[in-house]
Design an enzyme around this catalytic site. Structure first.
Site, PDB file in Angstrom:
ATOM      1  N   CYS A 123       0.996  -1.344   0.198  1.00  0.00           N
ATOM      2  CA  CYS A 123       0.088   0.180  -0.206  1.00  0.00           C
ATOM      3  C   CYS A 123       1.001   1.022  -0.107  1.00  0.00           C
ATOM      4  O   CYS A 123       0.271   2.491  -0.358  1.00  0.00           O
ATOM      5  CB  CYS A 123      -1.287   0.064   1.098  1.00  0.00           C
ATOM      6  SG  CYS A 123      -2.481  -1.446   1.401  1.00  0.00           S
ATOM      7  N   CYS A 153      -1.982  -1.167  11.095  1.00  0.00           N
ATOM      8  CA  CYS A 153      -1.941  -2.039   9.657  1.00  0.00           C
ATOM      9  C   CYS A 153      -1.539  -3.704  10.157  1.00  0.00           C
ATOM     10  O   CYS A 153      -1.957  -4.575   8.822  1.00  0.00           O
ATOM     11  CB  CYS A 153      -0.177  -1.421   9.707  1.00  0.00           C
ATOM     12  SG  CYS A 153      -1.028   0.636   8.857  1.00  0.00           S
TER      13      CYS A 153
END
Length: 268
Positions: free
Chosen positions: A180, A229
């Site tokens: 990402c 995350c």
């Protein structure tokens, strides 16, 4: 026929530009929203509570944290955060802010590890002392430039480990942090995904944490950000204040070197 062809060409060009225009418009509106709320950032309440906690004598030893050494000498909080994580000689390891706070609460105040890490992440009706302390300490570095050292061998090693973790793929989705955060212009729904390998992006991202999350009604620290995350990647959940989190934080913080620190900030 030439007019018709020109019309088709213009329509196609405008159609191709529409997603980019919509993305820019959305980004601008989110930025305006944050600016409107910035003057009344609820994180200020966490900062005030954190300062009180810092100065309050507590724990079995009935002392405050005012002698806690965050790297610039006992009790010095001004400018400490922009130099963290760093190597601490007294424990012979690299620590981030939350690890160091845990150490001070145990060594100075006499708390057990369990007590020192109780409620690391607050919720409605269950506030976190740690998030408040972090808010206060980080606010004392506002307006200063990030200056994280990798001069000590253990600091360099922590950075290299953090870098490896950043690129390591795994979990149920075969994701890595880099999936990402290593490409320009990526986003998920309305959320921009900063490219941490781009210095400007890294500075903008790192220097705005911790932050008050409007969607959660809480201030969230870097530990929480990274924990979340890992959770979203379906990785094993890292233990609070673990060396894994410190290593990733070192990688992110060093990449943000030179950026002006501006937190606790406000995010969606």
């Amino acid at each position: 026929m030439r007019r018709k062809g020109l019309f088709i060409f213009m329509a196609a060009a405008l159609g191709a530009a529409a997603p980019a225009m919509a993305q820019t418009s959305t980004t601008d509106e989110i930025a305006k929203y944050r600016q409107l709320l910035a003057d009344g950032n609820p994180a200020e309440l966490w900062e005030m509570r954190g300062e009180e906690l810092w100065k309050t004598a507590t724990g079995p030893k009935k002392v405050s944290l005012e002698q806690c050494d965050l790297g610039k000498g006992p009790g010095v909080v001004k400018g400490a955060y922009v130099e963290l994580p760093r190597y601490f000689k007294d424990v012979n390891k690299v620590m981030d802010l939350e690890q160091r706070l845990m150490h001070c609460r145990m060594s100075l105040q006499g708390l057990t590890r369990e007590q020192a890490t109780k409620t690391p992440f607050g919720s409605a009706g269950n506030p976190s002392d740690i998030e408040a302390l972090v808010s206060y300490i980080t606010a004392e570095s506002r307006g200063m430039k990030m200056s994280v050292s990798t001069a000590h061998p253990q600091e360099k090693r922590a950075y290299e480990i953090g870098q490896k973790i950043f690129f390591h793929r795994g979990g149920a989705h075969d994701f890595a942090c880099a999936t990402c955060h290593s490409v320009d212009g990526q986003r998920i729904r309305l959320q921009e995904l900063p490219n941490i390998l781009n210095k400007t992006n890294a500075q903008a991202a790192y220097t705005t944490w911790p932050a008050y999350r409007v969607s959660q009604g809480e201030v969230r620290t870097m530990q929480h950000r990274l924990y979340d995350c890992f959770r979203q990647q379906r990785f094993p959940e890292p233990a609070y204040a673990s060396d894994v989190i410190t290593a990733v934080t070192m990688f992110l913080a060093k990449n943000a070197d030179g950026g002006v620190y501006n937190a606790p900030a406000l995010k969606r």
